[in-house]
Design a protein around this motif. Structure first.
Motif, PDB file in Angstrom:
ATOM      1  N   PRO A  77       0.936  -1.283   0.339  1.00  0.00           N
ATOM      2  CA  PRO A  77      -0.345  -0.312  -0.172  1.00  0.00           C
ATOM      3  C   PRO A  77       0.657   1.276   0.324  1.00  0.00           C
ATOM      4  O   PRO A  77       1.723   1.520   0.844  1.00  0.00           O
ATOM      5  N   LEU A  78       0.269   2.503  -0.469  1.00  0.00           N
ATOM      6  CA  LEU A  78       1.668   3.301  -1.222  1.00  0.00           C
ATOM      7  C   LEU A  78       0.660   4.710  -0.635  1.00  0.00           C
ATOM      8  O   LEU A  78      -0.462   5.107  -1.181  1.00  0.00           O
ATOM      9  N   ARG A  79       1.797   5.813  -0.054  1.00  0.00           N
ATOM     10  CA  ARG A  79       0.631   7.227  -0.268  1.00  0.00           C
ATOM     11  C   ARG A  79       0.796   7.578  -1.274  1.00  0.00           C
ATOM     12  O   ARG A  79       2.349   7.650  -1.437  1.00  0.00           O
ATOM     13  N   VAL A  80       0.199   7.629  -2.287  1.00  0.00           N
ATOM     14  CA  VAL A  80       0.208   8.594  -3.609  1.00  0.00           C
ATOM     15  C   VAL A  80      -0.327  10.361  -3.715  1.00  0.00           C
ATOM     16  O   VAL A  80      -1.351  10.219  -2.577  1.00  0.00           O
ATOM     17  N   ALA A 126      -7.499   8.107  -8.426  1.00  0.00           N
ATOM     18  CA  ALA A 126      -7.288   8.326  -7.570  1.00  0.00           C
ATOM     19  C   ALA A 126      -8.933   6.897  -7.165  1.00  0.00           C
ATOM     20  O   ALA A 126      -8.879   6.751  -5.680  1.00  0.00           O
ATOM     21  N   THR A 127      -9.949   7.127  -7.946  1.00  0.00           N
ATOM     22  CA  THR A 127     -10.896   5.756  -7.680  1.00  0.00           C
ATOM     23  C   THR A 127      -9.682   4.269  -7.290  1.00  0.00           C
ATOM     24  O   THR A 127     -10.267   3.752  -6.323  1.00  0.00           O
ATOM     25  N   ALA A 128      -9.279   4.230  -8.679  1.00  0.00           N
ATOM     26  CA  ALA A 128      -8.896   2.743  -8.975  1.00  0.00           C
ATOM     27  C   ALA A 128      -7.666   2.661  -7.986  1.00  0.00           C
ATOM     28  O   ALA A 128      -7.532   0.938  -7.403  1.00  0.00           O
ATOM     29  N   GLU A 161      -4.466  11.095  -1.883  1.00  0.00           N
ATOM     30  CA  GLU A 161      -4.775  12.245  -1.327  1.00  0.00           C
ATOM     31  C   GLU A 161      -5.258  12.911  -3.612  1.00  0.00           C
ATOM     32  O   GLU A 161      -3.996  12.564  -3.431  1.00  0.00           O
ATOM     33  N   VAL A 162      -5.362  14.011  -3.076  1.00  0.00           N
ATOM     34  CA  VAL A 162      -6.132  14.503  -4.354  1.00  0.00           C
ATOM     35  C   VAL A 162      -6.251  16.224  -3.912  1.00  0.00           C
ATOM     36  O   VAL A 162      -6.487  16.864  -3.176  1.00  0.00           O
ATOM     37  N   ALA A 163      -4.598  16.745  -4.750  1.00  0.00           N
ATOM     38  CA  ALA A 163      -4.875  18.082  -4.239  1.00  0.00           C
ATOM     39  C   ALA A 163      -4.911  18.809  -5.982  1.00  0.00           C
ATOM     40  O   ALA A 163      -4.611  19.128  -7.126  1.00  0.00           O
ATOM     41  N   GLU A 164      -6.309  20.122  -5.232  1.00  0.00           N
ATOM     42  CA  GLU A 164      -7.514  20.606  -6.903  1.00  0.00           C
ATOM     43  C   GLU A 164      -7.163  21.885  -5.990  1.00  0.00           C
ATOM     44  O   GLU A 164      -7.710  22.253  -5.124  1.00  0.00           O
ATOM     45  N   VAL A 224     -13.909   9.092  -3.390  1.00  0.00           N
ATOM     46  CA  VAL A 224     -13.769   9.413  -2.054  1.00  0.00           C
ATOM     47  C   VAL A 224     -14.738   8.375  -1.135  1.00  0.00           C
ATOM     48  O   VAL A 224     -14.420   7.840  -0.269  1.00  0.00           O
ATOM     49  N   ALA A 225     -15.616   7.548  -2.149  1.00  0.00           N
ATOM     50  CA  ALA A 225     -16.028   6.300  -1.334  1.00  0.00           C
ATOM     51  C   ALA A 225     -14.521   5.315  -1.433  1.00  0.00           C
ATOM     52  O   ALA A 225     -15.358   4.326  -0.258  1.00  0.00           O
ATOM     53  N   ALA A 226     -13.568   5.492  -2.574  1.00  0.00           N
ATOM     54  CA  ALA A 226     -12.778   4.567  -2.800  1.00  0.00           C
ATOM     55  C   ALA A 226     -12.074   4.945  -1.054  1.00  0.00           C
ATOM     56  O   ALA A 226     -10.949   4.580  -0.930  1.00  0.00           O
ATOM     57  N   GLY A 227     -11.776   6.174  -0.264  1.00  0.00           N
ATOM     58  CA  GLY A 227     -11.100   6.611   0.640  1.00  0.00           C
ATOM     59  C   GLY A 227     -10.358   7.548  -0.043  1.00  0.00           C
ATOM     60  O   GLY A 227      -9.169   7.578   1.244  1.00  0.00           O
ATOM     61  N   ALA A 228      -9.899   8.125  -1.091  1.00  0.00           N
ATOM     62  CA  ALA A 228      -9.354   8.802  -1.218  1.00  0.00           C
ATOM     63  C   ALA A 228      -9.666  10.911  -0.648  1.00  0.00           C
ATOM     64  O   ALA A 228     -11.345  10.749  -0.528  1.00  0.00           O
ATOM     65  N   ARG A 229      -8.913  11.692  -0.273  1.00  0.00           N
ATOM     66  CA  ARG A 229      -9.077  12.420   0.168  1.00  0.00           C
ATOM     67  C   ARG A 229      -9.015  13.486  -0.863  1.00  0.00           C
ATOM     68  O   ARG A 229      -7.704  13.995  -1.056  1.00  0.00           O
ATOM     69  N   ILE A 230      -9.789  14.170  -0.675  1.00  0.00           N
ATOM     70  CA  ILE A 230      -9.507  15.951  -1.637  1.00  0.00           C
ATOM     71  C   ILE A 230      -9.627  16.278  -1.786  1.00  0.00           C
ATOM     72  O   ILE A 230     -10.239  17.417  -0.654  1.00  0.00           O
TER      73      ILE A 230
END
Length: 377
Positions: A4-7, A20-22, A31-34, A116-122
């Protein structure tokens, strides 16, 4: 398979949210930086060809996309008077439609919910300010003042990619093609069940595309000086000037465009990163690496494929560098072929001289290209 990676995904557009979902579904911490304050849904409608729908099925959002959009199977070619010249059935990958039109905001909402459902933080209103690779980590400074460490940083940050500039300076910036796109969202008439394409005196290509049960978008491609910008008070009239001579369905749609603010104008540029798309544990994808013209409607599809194949490559390899190398070997030939063919089609349809290499590409024809693109990627 990598542990498991920190991405960090820099950019919350179509490709970034797909990745992010995949990755989230595979147990990675994402994490997604937008930079924007919400998922990137700017613009009008977008076409999702069959290969994009196939990839979106893999992350479980196909049904939501089809529900929010309008699926279609045929492309109709018309002359400027509106008379039908040909009706071309479009190829499809197994189990999905040939294409789906969808409003960009609706697609952004679908992908944002899935991520978000997959656990990603935006992280909205956030961009990268510092980047340093230290051994097997990438130290990143963010615009909110925080500093974080990641195992992988992915730039899905568009044609103006800040991450690309950090890696390569101005070496691979956007190249303006000399053409621009005009787009307007309008009510969809019941008879429009697929895409209708024609041309005009000053517009190389004009199309009507259904994007939902209620909406369609009108899109026109025209030659424009790089410095040109529409007059915000009369953009609708400037669009009409470029469609002089058109009759029939497009003229009827154009007559409904009375608000200059409804016209979305964008210059068409392409990006070709001739250097490696990954440096250490930092990788460029989608438009940041290989933006193409919209003539094949494959720009977003290539970003979606990039995302899914990157997730698969991390599944298949034990180390991040090996996964990135395998991903690029797989993606570069296909993405650059699409880019080159799309540029050649642009030249052909606008009467611009083509090179010998472009003539070879054009020999396959757009229908032939469509059949190639619905093969496994």
């Amino acid at each position: 398979m990598t542990p498991p990676l920190r991405v960090l995904i820099h950019g919350g557009g179509i490709g970034g949210l797909t990745l992010a979902t995949a990755l989230g579904q595979r147990g990675h911490r994402v994490e997604v930086a937008e930079l924007r304050g919400e998922p990137d849904g700017v613009g009008v409608g977008i076409t999702q060809p069959s290969n994009a729908l196939h990839a979106l099925r893999e992350i479980g959002v196909l049904a939501d996309c089809l529900a929010a959009g309008f699926r279609w199977e045929e492309l109709t070619l018309c002359d400027p008077a509106g008379r039908t010249l040909a009706v071309l059935p479009q190829p499809r990958m197994a189990g999905v439609p040939a294409a789906n039109g969808i409003p960009r905001p609706a697609l952004a909402a679908v992908l944002g919910r899935a991520a978000v459902a997959a656990g990603a933080r935006i992280r909205f209103h956030t961009t990268l300010t510092e980047l340093t690779e230290e051994g097997e980590e990438v130290k990143v400074g963010l615009s909110d003042g925080s500093e974080r460490r990641y195992d992988l940083v992915v730039g899905f940050d568009g044609t103006g990619s800040p991450l690309r500039r950090r890696l390569y300076g101005d070496a691979f910036g956007p190249e303006y093609t000399g053409f621009a796109a005009w787009r307007v969202t309008l009510p969809r008439p019941d008879w429009l069940r697929g895409v209708l394409v024609t041309s005009a005196d000053r517009a190389a290509k004009v199309s009507l595309t259904p994007v939902s049960d209620r909406l369609m978008h009108l899109a026109a491609l025209s030659a424009e000086a790089e410095e040109f910008r529409p007059d915000p008070r009369r953009a609708h009239r400037q669009l009409a000037e470029r469609l002089t001579g058109i009759e029939g369905p497009v003229a009827e749609a154009l007559a409904e465009v009375t608000d200059p603010a409804a016209v979305v104008y964008s210059r068409i540029s392409q990006v070709t990163v001739a250097a490696p798309w990954h440096v250490g544990r930092v990788v460029l994808a989608g438009d940041a690496a290989h933006a193409s013209t919209p003539l094949l409607a494959q720009g977003a599809a290539m970003a979606i494929e990039d995302a899914l194949v990157l997730a698969e490559s991390l599944d298949a390899e034990a180390e991040v560098p090996a996964a990135l190398a395998a991903w690029e070997r797989r993606r570069r030939p296909r993405a650059l072929w699409v880019q080159a063919l799309s540029r050649a089609v642009l030249r052909q349809e606008t009467g611009t001289p083509t090179t010998a290499a472009e003539d070879e590409l054009l020999a396959i024809g757009v229908p032939g290209a469509a059949h190639v693109l619905v093969q496994p990627y």
